[in-house]
Design a protein around this motif. Sequence first.
Motif, PDB file in Angstrom:
ATOM      1  N   ALA A 169       0.820  -1.212   0.000  1.00 48.10           N
ATOM      2  CA  ALA A 169       0.000   0.000   0.000  1.00 48.10           C
ATOM      3  C   ALA A 169       0.855   1.264   0.000  1.00 48.10           C
ATOM      4  N   GLN A 170       0.410   2.229  -0.756  1.00 43.74           N
ATOM      5  CA  GLN A 170       0.930   3.586  -0.671  1.00 43.74           C
ATOM      6  C   GLN A 170      -0.176   4.408  -0.012  1.00 43.74           C
ATOM      7  N   LEU A 171       0.204   5.264   0.946  1.00 41.78           N
ATOM      8  CA  LEU A 171      -0.775   5.903   1.815  1.00 41.78           C
ATOM      9  C   LEU A 171      -0.545   7.397   1.941  1.00 41.78           C
ATOM     10  N   PHE A 172      -1.582   8.103   2.353  1.00 42.92           N
ATOM     11  CA  PHE A 172      -1.505   9.492   2.802  1.00 42.92           C
ATOM     12  C   PHE A 172      -0.753  10.396   1.809  1.00 42.92           C
ATOM     13  N   THR A 173      -1.192  10.429   0.583  1.00 43.34           N
ATOM     14  CA  THR A 173      -0.521  11.261  -0.419  1.00 43.34           C
ATOM     15  C   THR A 173      -0.862  12.739  -0.254  1.00 43.34           C
ATOM     16  N   TRP A 174       0.061  13.575  -0.681  1.00 42.72           N
ATOM     17  CA  TRP A 174      -0.148  15.022  -0.750  1.00 42.72           C
ATOM     18  C   TRP A 174       0.685  15.563  -1.897  1.00 42.72           C
ATOM     19  N   MET A 175       0.264  16.677  -2.455  1.00 45.41           N
ATOM     20  CA  MET A 175       0.934  17.248  -3.607  1.00 45.41           C
ATOM     21  C   MET A 175       1.024  18.753  -3.470  1.00 45.41           C
ATOM     22  N   ALA A 176       2.105  19.319  -4.017  1.00 49.21           N
ATOM     23  CA  ALA A 176       2.261  20.768  -4.114  1.00 49.21           C
ATOM     24  C   ALA A 176       2.908  21.076  -5.453  1.00 49.21           C
ATOM     25  N   VAL A 177       2.523  22.196  -6.048  1.00 50.43           N
ATOM     26  CA  VAL A 177       3.118  22.639  -7.310  1.00 50.43           C
ATOM     27  C   VAL A 177       4.004  23.836  -6.992  1.00 50.43           C
TER      28      VAL A 177
END
Length: 142
Positions: A119-127
């Motif tokens: 599992a890959q968990l708790f993603t977040w992204m910023a540009v």
Amino acid sequence: MGAMPAIGPNGDVYVTWGGPRGIVFTKSADGGWTFGPEKVISETPGGWDLPVPGLQRHNGLPVVGVDLSPGPARGSLYVNWIDERNGDPDVFVIASRDGGATWGSPVRVNDDAQGNGKAQLFTWMAVDPIDGAINVVFYDRA
């Protein structure tokens, strides 16, 4: 569930959330007073409420970002989320280059073998506002 807004370079307001059919998107061209029609920009197999062993709660709700840099992709929209289209939770990003009118295909971000049960968990992204780089972080059980 999990509505998240972002503001474009011309003041447009973009909102994404996890709906029963997938990742939903809408746009306002008048500062958020009114919004256009909602559209599903990607299905989310497994839904957004993803059970993961050892955790009481985990979700794959979307994160939206806009390129505000002076670069050639200025104004591009990006949405990041987790779903189980490959049999286990994976991280995805999808892009629009025309203010959300059309969207590309989802791109899988994590690099473990597909369907390996990790599992890959708790993603977040910023540009990045300087160079437009898309930065995605997530917890990786691979």
